[in-house]
Motif scaffolding. Sequence first.
Motif, short mmCIF file in Angstrom:
data_model
loop_
_atom_site.label_atom_id
_atom_site.label_comp_id
_atom_site.label_asym_id
_atom_site.label_seq_id
_atom_site.Cartn_x
_atom_site.Cartn_y
_atom_site.Cartn_z
N SER B 429 -1.73 -5.96 2.93
CA SER B 429 -0.74 -4.88 2.85
C SER B 429 0.03 -4.95 1.54
N GLY B 430 0.18 -6.18 0.99
CA GLY B 430 0.87 -6.33 -0.29
C GLY B 430 0.10 -5.68 -1.43
N VAL B 431 -1.19 -5.94 -1.50
CA VAL B 431 -1.96 -5.36 -2.60
C VAL B 431 -2.17 -3.85 -2.41
N LEU B 432 -1.86 -3.36 -1.22
CA LEU B 432 -1.88 -1.91 -1.02
C LEU B 432 -0.49 -1.30 -1.26
N GLY B 433 0.43 -2.14 -1.74
CA GLY B 433 1.73 -1.63 -2.16
C GLY B 433 2.80 -1.52 -1.08
N THR B 434 2.58 -2.13 0.09
CA THR B 434 3.57 -2.03 1.17
C THR B 434 4.83 -2.82 0.82
N PRO B 435 5.99 -2.16 0.87
CA PRO B 435 7.23 -2.88 0.55
C PRO B 435 7.53 -3.96 1.58
N ARG B 436 8.17 -5.03 1.16
CA ARG B 436 8.56 -6.08 2.09
C ARG B 436 9.96 -5.79 2.63
N ARG B 437 10.33 -6.55 3.66
CA ARG B 437 11.67 -6.48 4.24
C ARG B 437 12.05 -5.08 4.72
#
Lengths: 192, 482
Positions: B429-437
Amino acid sequence: MVFSKEVKSVRTQTWIGIMSVASLVAIAGIFLKVAMSTQPREENYENITKPGYAIRRKYFWALLIVSVVCLVISVISFPYPAIMEAKITGEPVVVKATGFQFGWELDKDVLPVGKPVRFDVTAKDVNHGFGIYYHGKDGSLKKGIFVAQTQAMPDYINKLYVTFKDPGVYRIWCLEYCGAAHHIMTYEFRVE
Amino acid sequence: MDVADRSMYERRVSGIALGYGAITLVLFGVTVFFGVIMRTSQGEFISVRPDVLYEFMTLHSIGAGGSLMAGVMAVMWYTLRKHLDMSMNIMQVVFGIIGAAVVTIVAVTLLGYYGTGWTFLYPLPFKSAGAWYDFAPGMWLLALMCVIFAFAMSWIDVIRAASKKYGFSNAMGWTLISGTAKPENVPPPVVLISTVTAACGLLSLVAGFIVVSLMLIHWANPSYYLDYLFIKNLIYYFGHIVMNMIMYMCAAIVYELMPIYANRPWKSNKIVAISWNSAFVAVTLAYWHHLLQDFPQPLIFQFLGVFGSYMAAFPATVVTITGTLILIYKSGMKWKVAPLYMYLGLMGWAIGGFWAVMDAGFNQAVHNTMYVPSHFHTYLLVGAAFIFVGGLYHITEELGGCRDTFEDKLGLWTWFVGGYGFVLWFMISGVLGTPRRYAVQMPGTEIYSTAAVYFAWTVVFGLLIAIARYLTRLQSVKPLRG
């Protein structure tokens, strides 16, 4: 699905994804191989350390070369104003963007396609993250494609240069945790 | 020492190492549970109110990191006391202070509705938009200050004991590097690494002390102005290094315990000394990678942040991890659960570390996306935590002669499978640009959290088995039974 090859961050993210999986497989493979190799015991430890240290030396030089190449790529792709100003041609369109709990203010809602845009990003209250996502030509793309980012900090101006290649609907999402409604802090603008 | 004194001594040693191990492991499990609840809500299986979820996030981050740090410190203390005259009284005071701080942090977070995350980025603690009480940031920062003092006492004791026996320059490995070390003054790796870690960690605690003091002054007098960027630098210098020191202390433990299982020596030499001193420099420079999206930072700091991140890969992988692989290769060792935990923990460090370097090198593409938690969960949840539990299992084996059971292995592999599935969904999900928190996920990205939830609960089951087994293993440690 709109997948813009023009969006540089997507290319970088794809590479990071591929390298992440590749590194996991490679490291796990090496650990598995060594874990399976414990028997039988080689009593003379030197018979292990000598070739082991030779591999380590090769690994050191390989890591050094890869690191230097990656460091150069990292530095030339730095998004900082001093570097971006040298890259762009023509005067940028300047947009003032201010983050606050829990929303954004932009002094322009329609931005040009293909021309450099400079976002002067700051914040009124706490730290925010200014993340630009592309949501398709008509805004129908539910999950945005990540385009660019910088921080939004009170008293400071982060100058972010973006040249939009794709016309359509873009949204800003907050990328720095800023309080109880952080996740709904969004703002829409168009690129034409 | 007569028999009665000896018995009392062993009882205190076991009590400190294993007792604090048990408390911190249970605390770690509880704080992991808060994280799992958070992820379950993000995955839309349950609905936790956003402000409450951010409180859980705060408890999870400070709690899991803090409990792991304290637990690893107890195991490192146990391994160090075989070489050094470590103070038992100081360890007891340290854990007393940490206990009081934990109670305060839990109370303030849940009763004061405090939810800044561990990063407590100024001025968020004082500008909550009505989410938490005004007393909460002050109390929370005071508790954090107590933790800083406790960790400082522990690290000062490491430096004191190491300097007393070997001399500070020897303990830091400087005489090994300069070639002036006498054989009798060469410390074992666990002492060298612990001393370098303690020195590096202490500097970050000084930064922590300064930033918490400044923010407490602001709390008492809101008109007192602090520079936002300067404070952010201090917070990340403090937080980044303290988190990294968890892994470095784990490395010290591995250097001491793995040779026992491999039945091969692992001695300090010039390469080990250079490696750990360069790790000190690299990890210090690397903290700037947390501020790569702050464009007003001087360009040289941005460069050093990236440079330090690449540099950090060298001592970790070339010396420590490769060294472990050489140590184990054809060693004839049997894979008991304790060394297996430690070995897999090193693997988590290697993978999480590699991802961390990519995060720093190509920061504008993944900063503050889910990629960030993917890397630090890899080297904490299936890295440092594994080494911590491996260390505890080793001590129960050493002091109580515990044998591994099927449940020990079941706990380990359940945790392992759950852990990697969990971090992989963060990474994807990170490399697909999903924001954290995000309490509620960005539209269209919920599916990644939903998939992660299954693995998160698998981790819970694995961790529960591991904790239950550890508590059972404790029963067989004679000194603890009196």
